[in-house]
Design a protein around this motif. Sequence first.
Motif, PDB file in Angstrom:
ATOM      1  N   PRO A  88       5.730  18.386 -12.644  1.00  0.00           N
ATOM      2  CA  PRO A  88       6.294  19.829 -11.939  1.00  0.00           C
ATOM      3  C   PRO A  88       5.953  19.586 -10.350  1.00  0.00           C
ATOM      4  O   PRO A  88       6.996  20.052  -9.580  1.00  0.00           O
ATOM      5  N   GLU A  89       4.911  18.785  -9.986  1.00  0.00           N
ATOM      6  CA  GLU A  89       4.688  18.577  -8.801  1.00  0.00           C
ATOM      7  C   GLU A  89       5.541  17.867  -7.943  1.00  0.00           C
ATOM      8  O   GLU A  89       5.713  17.695  -6.695  1.00  0.00           O
ATOM      9  N   ASP A  90       6.589  17.084  -8.852  1.00  0.00           N
ATOM     10  CA  ASP A  90       7.598  16.313  -8.051  1.00  0.00           C
ATOM     11  C   ASP A  90       8.957  17.104  -7.665  1.00  0.00           C
ATOM     12  O   ASP A  90       9.881  16.740  -7.145  1.00  0.00           O
ATOM     13  N   THR A  91       8.893  18.481  -8.041  1.00  0.00           N
ATOM     14  CA  THR A  91       9.860  19.443  -7.942  1.00  0.00           C
ATOM     15  C   THR A  91       9.972  19.435  -6.245  1.00  0.00           C
ATOM     16  O   THR A  91       9.078  19.704  -5.728  1.00  0.00           O
ATOM     17  N   ALA A  92      11.111  19.101  -6.008  1.00  0.00           N
ATOM     18  CA  ALA A  92      11.577  19.097  -4.293  1.00  0.00           C
ATOM     19  C   ALA A  92      13.114  18.646  -4.178  1.00  0.00           C
ATOM     20  O   ALA A  92      13.531  18.420  -4.915  1.00  0.00           O
ATOM     21  N   VAL A  93      13.443  18.834  -2.774  1.00  0.00           N
ATOM     22  CA  VAL A  93      14.668  18.202  -2.469  1.00  0.00           C
ATOM     23  C   VAL A  93      14.514  16.775  -2.039  1.00  0.00           C
ATOM     24  O   VAL A  93      13.479  16.726  -1.066  1.00  0.00           O
ATOM     25  N   TYR A  94      15.183  16.064  -2.523  1.00  0.00           N
ATOM     26  CA  TYR A  94      14.917  14.509  -2.049  1.00  0.00           C
ATOM     27  C   TYR A  94      16.237  14.452  -1.080  1.00  0.00           C
ATOM     28  O   TYR A  94      17.023  14.381  -1.575  1.00  0.00           O
ATOM     29  N   TYR A  95      15.644  13.497  -0.188  1.00  0.00           N
ATOM     30  CA  TYR A  95      16.383  13.011   0.897  1.00  0.00           C
ATOM     31  C   TYR A  95      16.253  11.479   0.859  1.00  0.00           C
ATOM     32  O   TYR A  95      15.337  10.956   1.007  1.00  0.00           O
ATOM     33  N   CYS A  96      17.669  10.779   1.177  1.00  0.00           N
ATOM     34  CA  CYS A  96      17.400   9.547   1.588  1.00  0.00           C
ATOM     35  C   CYS A  96      17.687   9.326   3.171  1.00  0.00           C
ATOM     36  O   CYS A  96      18.400  10.235   3.961  1.00  0.00           O
ATOM     37  N   ALA A  97      17.028   8.244   3.760  1.00  0.00           N
ATOM     38  CA  ALA A  97      17.220   8.060   5.336  1.00  0.00           C
ATOM     39  C   ALA A  97      17.133   6.483   5.624  1.00  0.00           C
ATOM     40  O   ALA A  97      16.585   5.706   4.987  1.00  0.00           O
ATOM     41  N   ARG A  98      17.896   6.313   6.548  1.00  0.00           N
ATOM     42  CA  ARG A  98      18.106   4.976   7.252  1.00  0.00           C
ATOM     43  C   ARG A  98      16.845   4.847   8.232  1.00  0.00           C
ATOM     44  O   ARG A  98      16.729   5.820   9.262  1.00  0.00           O
ATOM     45  N   LYS A  99      15.921   3.739   8.234  1.00  0.00           N
ATOM     46  CA  LYS A  99      14.908   3.578   9.103  1.00  0.00           C
ATOM     47  C   LYS A  99      15.654   2.853  10.372  1.00  0.00           C
ATOM     48  O   LYS A  99      16.564   2.375  10.283  1.00  0.00           O
ATOM     49  N   ARG A 100      14.949   3.037  11.422  1.00  0.00           N
ATOM     50  CA  ARG A 100      15.421   2.730  12.680  1.00  0.00           C
ATOM     51  C   ARG A 100      15.470   1.125  12.693  1.00  0.00           C
ATOM     52  O   ARG A 100      15.720   0.401  13.868  1.00  0.00           O
ATOM     53  N   THR A 101      14.373   0.371  11.933  1.00  0.00           N
ATOM     54  CA  THR A 101      14.397  -1.124  11.859  1.00  0.00           C
ATOM     55  C   THR A 101      14.776  -1.779  10.412  1.00  0.00           C
ATOM     56  O   THR A 101      14.711  -0.872   9.548  1.00  0.00           O
ATOM     57  N   PRO A 102      14.776  -3.208  10.489  1.00  0.00           N
ATOM     58  CA  PRO A 102      15.063  -3.674   9.215  1.00  0.00           C
ATOM     59  C   PRO A 102      13.838  -3.700   8.188  1.00  0.00           C
ATOM     60  O   PRO A 102      13.928  -3.829   7.174  1.00  0.00           O
ATOM     61  N   PHE A 103      12.794  -3.566   8.749  1.00  0.00           N
ATOM     62  CA  PHE A 103      11.736  -3.960   8.124  1.00  0.00           C
ATOM     63  C   PHE A 103      10.656  -2.885   7.824  1.00  0.00           C
ATOM     64  O   PHE A 103      10.979  -1.802   8.668  1.00  0.00           O
ATOM     65  N   ILE A 104       9.969  -2.799   6.847  1.00  0.00           N
ATOM     66  CA  ILE A 104       8.850  -1.827   6.392  1.00  0.00           C
ATOM     67  C   ILE A 104       7.552  -2.332   7.155  1.00  0.00           C
ATOM     68  O   ILE A 104       7.309  -3.541   6.943  1.00  0.00           O
ATOM     69  N   THR A 105       7.095  -1.527   7.995  1.00  0.00           N
ATOM     70  CA  THR A 105       6.025  -2.213   8.798  1.00  0.00           C
ATOM     71  C   THR A 105       4.530  -1.517   8.587  1.00  0.00           C
ATOM     72  O   THR A 105       3.940  -1.174   9.499  1.00  0.00           O
ATOM     73  N   GLY A 106       4.478  -0.805   7.444  1.00  0.00           N
ATOM     74  CA  GLY A 106       2.977  -0.375   7.505  1.00  0.00           C
ATOM     75  C   GLY A 106       3.223   1.541   7.248  1.00  0.00           C
ATOM     76  O   GLY A 106       4.108   1.887   7.617  1.00  0.00           O
ATOM     77  N   SER A 107       2.016   2.301   6.973  1.00  0.00           N
ATOM     78  CA  SER A 107       1.975   3.246   6.690  1.00  0.00           C
ATOM     79  C   SER A 107       2.163   4.293   7.797  1.00  0.00           C
ATOM     80  O   SER A 107       2.706   5.470   7.774  1.00  0.00           O
ATOM     81  N   SER A 108       1.867   3.761   9.114  1.00  0.00           N
ATOM     82  CA  SER A 108       2.048   4.413  10.187  1.00  0.00           C
ATOM     83  C   SER A 108       3.390   4.565  10.592  1.00  0.00           C
ATOM     84  O   SER A 108       3.614   5.534  11.591  1.00  0.00           O
ATOM     85  N   TYR A 109       4.377   3.976  10.177  1.00  0.00           N
ATOM     86  CA  TYR A 109       5.726   4.047  10.442  1.00  0.00           C
ATOM     87  C   TYR A 109       6.686   4.879   9.201  1.00  0.00           C
ATOM     88  O   TYR A 109       7.764   4.328   9.058  1.00  0.00           O
ATOM     89  N   ARG A 110       5.945   5.712   8.515  1.00  0.00           N
ATOM     90  CA  ARG A 110       6.623   6.298   7.566  1.00  0.00           C
ATOM     91  C   ARG A 110       7.089   7.857   7.760  1.00  0.00           C
ATOM     92  O   ARG A 110       7.302   8.692   7.315  1.00  0.00           O
ATOM     93  N   ARG A 111       7.080   7.862   9.135  1.00  0.00           N
ATOM     94  CA  ARG A 111       7.288   9.311   9.688  1.00  0.00           C
ATOM     95  C   ARG A 111       8.624   9.827   9.886  1.00  0.00           C
ATOM     96  O   ARG A 111       9.474   8.795   9.799  1.00  0.00           O
ATOM     97  N   ALA A 112       9.195  10.813   9.665  1.00  0.00           N
ATOM     98  CA  ALA A 112      10.596  11.307   9.599  1.00  0.00           C
ATOM     99  C   ALA A 112      11.284  10.778  11.050  1.00  0.00           C
ATOM    100  O   ALA A 112      12.446  10.444  10.915  1.00  0.00           O
TER     101      ALA A 112
END
Length: 128
Positions: A88-112
Amino acid sequence: QVQLVESGGGLVQTGGSLRLSCAASGRTLSSYALAWFRQAPGKEREFVAEIGWNGRSTSYADFVKGRFTISRDNAENTMRLQMNSLEPEDTAVYYCARKRTPFITGSSYRRAVDHDYWGQGTQVTVAS
């Protein structure tokens, strides 16, 4: 311009599964990392998962606990989120988003703000 459209949301019982899809039009997504976020009523939008431009690197929020799997198909310009063992805690509106870079670069860059294009969202409701 890039248009992102999510689909696959719905109502599911606790312990059930859903597969969300994000389709892009306008421009290819293959040069960018992609992510899923979610927002529950009265709460801030939060990071769920992300995937690098070639699909070889992924990262997840701690609350996913191995239940979700993110994937992408650059040939089809799509991204998916397989969600199992939903709570039930997963109930939400889910959004997809394009990151500004090609790479995933750590938890500090998971902001909207690290993402420049967003879909309109798809509702996921998990009944207890």
